[in-house]
Scaffold this motif. Structure first.
Motif, PDB file in Angstrom:
ATOM      1  N   ILE A 180       0.828  -1.211   0.000  1.00  0.00           N
ATOM      2  CA  ILE A 180       0.000   0.000   0.000  1.00  0.00           C
ATOM      3  C   ILE A 180       0.864   1.264   0.000  1.00  0.00           C
ATOM      4  O   ILE A 180       0.702   2.125  -0.874  1.00  0.00           O
ATOM      5  CB  ILE A 180      -0.995  -0.013   1.177  1.00  0.00           C
ATOM      6  CG1 ILE A 180      -2.095  -1.046   0.917  1.00  0.00           C
ATOM      7  CG2 ILE A 180      -1.617   1.374   1.379  1.00  0.00           C
ATOM      8  CD1 ILE A 180      -3.110  -1.181   2.028  1.00  0.00           C
ATOM      9  N   PRO A 181       1.801   1.438   0.943  1.00  0.00           N
ATOM     10  CA  PRO A 181       2.629   2.649   0.877  1.00  0.00           C
ATOM     11  C   PRO A 181       3.517   2.691  -0.363  1.00  0.00           C
ATOM     12  O   PRO A 181       3.783   3.780  -0.903  1.00  0.00           O
ATOM     13  CB  PRO A 181       3.464   2.588   2.158  1.00  0.00           C
ATOM     14  CG  PRO A 181       3.407   1.183   2.613  1.00  0.00           C
ATOM     15  CD  PRO A 181       2.085   0.649   2.157  1.00  0.00           C
ATOM     16  N   ALA A 182       3.971   1.528  -0.839  1.00  0.00           N
ATOM     17  CA  ALA A 182       4.844   1.510  -2.018  1.00  0.00           C
ATOM     18  C   ALA A 182       4.104   2.014  -3.248  1.00  0.00           C
ATOM     19  O   ALA A 182       4.591   2.896  -3.977  1.00  0.00           O
ATOM     20  CB  ALA A 182       5.371   0.098  -2.253  1.00  0.00           C
ATOM     21  N   THR A 183       2.927   1.456  -3.509  1.00  0.00           N
ATOM     22  CA  THR A 183       2.179   1.878  -4.690  1.00  0.00           C
ATOM     23  C   THR A 183       1.629   3.300  -4.529  1.00  0.00           C
ATOM     24  O   THR A 183       1.569   4.061  -5.500  1.00  0.00           O
ATOM     25  CB  THR A 183       1.028   0.903  -4.981  1.00  0.00           C
ATOM     26  OG1 THR A 183       0.217   0.738  -3.806  1.00  0.00           O
ATOM     27  CG2 THR A 183       1.568  -0.458  -5.394  1.00  0.00           C
ATOM     28  N   VAL A 187       2.282   6.284  -7.195  1.00  0.00           N
ATOM     29  CA  VAL A 187       1.197   7.023  -7.840  1.00  0.00           C
ATOM     30  C   VAL A 187       1.314   8.514  -7.560  1.00  0.00           C
ATOM     31  O   VAL A 187       1.126   9.351  -8.457  1.00  0.00           O
ATOM     32  CB  VAL A 187      -0.171   6.488  -7.355  1.00  0.00           C
ATOM     33  CG1 VAL A 187      -1.306   7.410  -7.793  1.00  0.00           C
ATOM     34  CG2 VAL A 187      -0.397   5.086  -7.889  1.00  0.00           C
ATOM     35  N   LEU A 188       1.652   8.880  -6.327  1.00  0.00           N
ATOM     36  CA  LEU A 188       1.768  10.292  -5.969  1.00  0.00           C
ATOM     37  C   LEU A 188       2.882  10.979  -6.756  1.00  0.00           C
ATOM     38  O   LEU A 188       2.684  12.083  -7.291  1.00  0.00           O
ATOM     39  CB  LEU A 188       2.022  10.421  -4.468  1.00  0.00           C
ATOM     40  CG  LEU A 188       2.150  11.857  -3.930  1.00  0.00           C
ATOM     41  CD1 LEU A 188       0.874  12.639  -4.199  1.00  0.00           C
ATOM     42  CD2 LEU A 188       2.466  11.836  -2.442  1.00  0.00           C
ATOM     43  N   ILE A 189       4.034  10.346  -6.846  1.00  0.00           N
ATOM     44  CA  ILE A 189       5.151  10.939  -7.599  1.00  0.00           C
ATOM     45  C   ILE A 189       4.795  11.063  -9.076  1.00  0.00           C
ATOM     46  O   ILE A 189       5.085  12.081  -9.721  1.00  0.00           O
ATOM     47  CB  ILE A 189       6.434  10.093  -7.423  1.00  0.00           C
ATOM     48  CG1 ILE A 189       6.860  10.059  -5.958  1.00  0.00           C
ATOM     49  CG2 ILE A 189       7.559  10.646  -8.285  1.00  0.00           C
ATOM     50  CD1 ILE A 189       7.173  11.407  -5.366  1.00  0.00           C
ATOM     51  N   ALA A 190       4.155  10.043  -9.638  1.00  0.00           N
ATOM     52  CA  ALA A 190       3.749  10.096 -11.044  1.00  0.00           C
ATOM     53  C   ALA A 190       2.723  11.206 -11.279  1.00  0.00           C
ATOM     54  O   ALA A 190       2.749  11.885 -12.312  1.00  0.00           O
ATOM     55  CB  ALA A 190       3.179   8.745 -11.476  1.00  0.00           C
ATOM     56  N   ALA A 191       1.822  11.406 -10.311  1.00  0.00           N
ATOM     57  CA  ALA A 191       0.817  12.462 -10.433  1.00  0.00           C
ATOM     58  C   ALA A 191       1.464  13.843 -10.381  1.00  0.00           C
ATOM     59  O   ALA A 191       1.123  14.736 -11.168  1.00  0.00           O
ATOM     60  CB  ALA A 191      -0.219  12.319  -9.318  1.00  0.00           C
ATOM     61  N   LEU A 192       2.406  14.027  -9.474  1.00  0.00           N
ATOM     62  CA  LEU A 192       3.102  15.309  -9.378  1.00  0.00           C
ATOM     63  C   LEU A 192       3.891  15.599 -10.649  1.00  0.00           C
ATOM     64  O   LEU A 192       3.949  16.742 -11.115  1.00  0.00           O
ATOM     65  CB  LEU A 192       4.029  15.315  -8.157  1.00  0.00           C
ATOM     66  CG  LEU A 192       3.329  15.260  -6.797  1.00  0.00           C
ATOM     67  CD1 LEU A 192       4.344  15.107  -5.671  1.00  0.00           C
ATOM     68  CD2 LEU A 192       2.471  16.500  -6.582  1.00  0.00           C
ATOM     69  N   PHE A 388       9.269  -6.195  -3.973  1.00  0.00           N
ATOM     70  CA  PHE A 388       9.283  -5.918  -5.403  1.00  0.00           C
ATOM     71  C   PHE A 388       7.953  -6.237  -6.081  1.00  0.00           C
ATOM     72  O   PHE A 388       7.902  -6.341  -7.312  1.00  0.00           O
ATOM     73  CB  PHE A 388      10.394  -6.721  -6.083  1.00  0.00           C
ATOM     74  CG  PHE A 388      11.768  -6.174  -5.849  1.00  0.00           C
ATOM     75  CD1 PHE A 388      12.012  -4.819  -5.861  1.00  0.00           C
ATOM     76  CD2 PHE A 388      12.831  -7.033  -5.606  1.00  0.00           C
ATOM     77  CE1 PHE A 388      13.283  -4.310  -5.647  1.00  0.00           C
ATOM     78  CE2 PHE A 388      14.115  -6.540  -5.397  1.00  0.00           C
ATOM     79  CZ  PHE A 388      14.339  -5.167  -5.411  1.00  0.00           C
ATOM     80  N   VAL A 389       6.870  -6.365  -5.322  1.00  0.00           N
ATOM     81  CA  VAL A 389       5.601  -6.768  -5.916  1.00  0.00           C
ATOM     82  C   VAL A 389       5.094  -5.743  -6.932  1.00  0.00           C
ATOM     83  O   VAL A 389       4.343  -6.084  -7.855  1.00  0.00           O
ATOM     84  CB  VAL A 389       4.548  -7.019  -4.809  1.00  0.00           C
ATOM     85  CG1 VAL A 389       4.105  -5.708  -4.160  1.00  0.00           C
ATOM     86  CG2 VAL A 389       3.367  -7.796  -5.364  1.00  0.00           C
ATOM     87  N   GLY A 438       7.659   2.416  -6.693  1.00  0.00           N
ATOM     88  CA  GLY A 438       7.027   1.363  -5.908  1.00  0.00           C
ATOM     89  C   GLY A 438       8.014   0.302  -5.467  1.00  0.00           C
ATOM     90  O   GLY A 438       7.993  -0.154  -4.320  1.00  0.00           O
ATOM     91  N   CYS A 439       8.912  -0.101  -6.370  1.00  0.00           N
ATOM     92  CA  CYS A 439       9.919  -1.109  -6.026  1.00  0.00           C
ATOM     93  C   CYS A 439      10.923  -0.570  -5.013  1.00  0.00           C
ATOM     94  O   CYS A 439      11.332  -1.275  -4.090  1.00  0.00           O
ATOM     95  CB  CYS A 439      10.642  -1.584  -7.283  1.00  0.00           C
ATOM     96  SG  CYS A 439       9.644  -2.660  -8.337  1.00  0.00           S
ATOM     97  N   LEU A 440      11.328   0.681  -5.181  1.00  0.00           N
ATOM     98  CA  LEU A 440      12.283   1.294  -4.260  1.00  0.00           C
ATOM     99  C   LEU A 440      11.686   1.420  -2.859  1.00  0.00           C
ATOM    100  O   LEU A 440      12.288   0.961  -1.877  1.00  0.00           O
ATOM    101  CB  LEU A 440      12.703   2.668  -4.784  1.00  0.00           C
ATOM    102  CG  LEU A 440      13.676   3.455  -3.886  1.00  0.00           C
ATOM    103  CD1 LEU A 440      14.985   2.698  -3.710  1.00  0.00           C
ATOM    104  CD2 LEU A 440      13.946   4.844  -4.477  1.00  0.00           C
TER     105      LEU A 440
END
Length: 450
Positions: A180-183, A187-192, A388-389, A438-440
């Protein structure tokens, strides 16, 4: 001979992707026949437990959709977006991600596309900015959902491995503590990043040329879609709360083993009831409650988009995972000898493999079902696999997934598009940001919380 067998597997995957998820599962049957009858490999075990869990979840979610529960969720989501239209580029992808988290399927995003486009256009925001990232965000939410195919598959495979190996069991709540926090961060970084992507509409020559035609201008600006004026029956709200309560119960029972009855296994050791079976039972009961109390016409349930997508997922997981298990099971000793050291020293290679397989099979659930057993057999740490999911989402690389194509179709301005070279489409960079972040974040979180 191993290389010939691998070519058979890859050939079936490539051929199957041309016919969608259903075709992928069916064409995998050719691979099985060739491997078993042609090369005399012992057939692997089909993923029955995983398939039954998917079937139960899809059955419940399909009844929920027929009862109007999904539309209720969409209406609340639209209220949030229309209340803050200037933040549509950030709020829209977070909303589609959260809807997928709740429902377990990214197909809920279709209803949101025309709403997102309408809000963006009325505020003069380039629709590509919120729409493209919302499409990939909806798919990223799959691994953050407690009832998605990918999450249930991973939890099932890890539980089965732990029982055989006598190692630590990682439950669905523990997986969600990472995914949950990874995805969300991805998503937040991609949105920004998407806030300033592309030219503003008043400075985009292609868009200005399009609206110079009066008919095109009317087509672009006369549309609009909303659920705000829709009045849903009380039963639709009841269905929603029944579904939410069931999800909460799944998470709680996964977190506390003592809530589940224990039974002796083959070795006489008492073990809590498998979460696979718990999920199956709870989803069947939830679906039955919705059906009985919300007056659902069961004959219409198979026509819902969730049911159709779920059946496709089952076929995809069935064929692909069975074929992969047959091939890799026959060569696991050689793989262990050659790959174990490399994967243990360079854990990121598992993420790359999962990412590529996801693109081949166009399904996160099928990718996890195919790669997780292999990873476990060659010594990949379950903590690493959970971290890494996010890499299970790789099918945005080419703009062929139904939700991405639908997103392009719903954008009447033409700003969300496939580029001249195909690979340079609207979804490529947001997708890469979501998966890499997400992986990081996931790999760091996994080492902290697990």
């Amino acid at each position: 001979m191993v290389w010939l067998q691998l070519l058979v597997v890859l050939g079936c995957l490539i051929m199957g992707t041309r016919h969608g998820g259903l075709g992928l599962g069916l064409i995998s049957g050719f691979g099985l026949i060739i491997l078993v009858f042609g090369f005399h490999l012992r057939p692997g075990d089909p993923p029955i437990d995983v398939m039954m869990t998917i079937l139960a979840v899809i059955g419940c979610a399909s009844v929920l959709q027929q009862a109007g529960g999904l539309d209720v969720m969409m209406k609340f989501a639209e209220k949030i977006l229309r209340k803050h239209p200037n933040q549509i580029t950030v709020l829209a992808p977070l909303t589609t991600w959260f809807l997928t988290l709740l429902c377990g399927t990214g197909h809920v995003v279709y209803t949101m596309f025309p709403i997102i486009e309408d809000i963006a256009l009325k505020k003069g925001i380039r629709p590509e900015r919120p729409m493209a990232v919302s499409s990939v965000a909806a798919q990223a939410g799959i691994t953050a959902s407690p009832v998605s195919v990918a999450t249930v598959t991973l939890a099932s495979l890890l539980a089965a491995h732990a029982q055989e190996a006598g190692t630590k069991v990682y439950s669905i709540p523990q997986i969600l503590m990472v995914s949950i926090p990874a995805t969300f961060c991805g998503v937040l970084i991609a949105a920004l990043w998407s806030i300033k992507r592309g030219k503003d509409l008043d400075k985009d020559p292609d868009f200005q040329a399009r609206i110079a035609d009066p008919e095109q201008r009317d087509f672009i600006y006369s549309g609009g879609s909303t659920l705000l004026d829709t009045v849903f029956p009380k039963t639709a709200y009841w269905a929603t709360w029944i579904f939410f309560a069931t999800i909460a119960l799944v998470v709680v029972m996964g977190a506390f083993d003592g809530l589940r009855p224990s039974f002796a296994n083959d070795k006489g050791v008492m073990k809590p009831l498998s979460m696979n079976l718990v999920i199956q039972m709870l989803m069947l009961v939830a679906g039955a409650l919705i059906m009985l109390f919300c007056k659902v016409k069961t004959s219409d349930v198979p026509n819902t988009t969730v049911f159709k997508a779920g059946m496709v997922a089952i076929f995809s997981v069935f064929g692909v995972a069975w074929m992969a298990e047959t091939f890799f099971g026959a060569h696991i000793e050689g793989l262990e000898a050659n790959l174990t050291t490399m994967v243990q020293n360079h854990a990121w290679t598992y993420a790359i493999a999962l990412f590529l397989v996801s693109k081949l099979v166009n399904s996160q659930g099928a990718a996890v079902a195919a790669m997780a057993p292999i990873g476990l057999k060659i010594g990949v740490d379950p903590v690493t696999m959970i971290g890494f999911v996010s890499a299970a989402y790789g099918y945005f690389i080419l703009p062929t997934y139904p939700s991405d194509l639908a997103c392009i179709g719903f954008d009447r301005t033409g700003t969300t598009k496939i580029g001249k070279f195909v690979i340079n489409h609207s979804f490529i960079i947001p997708g890469l940001i979501i998966v890499s972040v997400g992986c990081l974040v996931g790999s760091l979180m996994a080492r902290v919380v697990l």
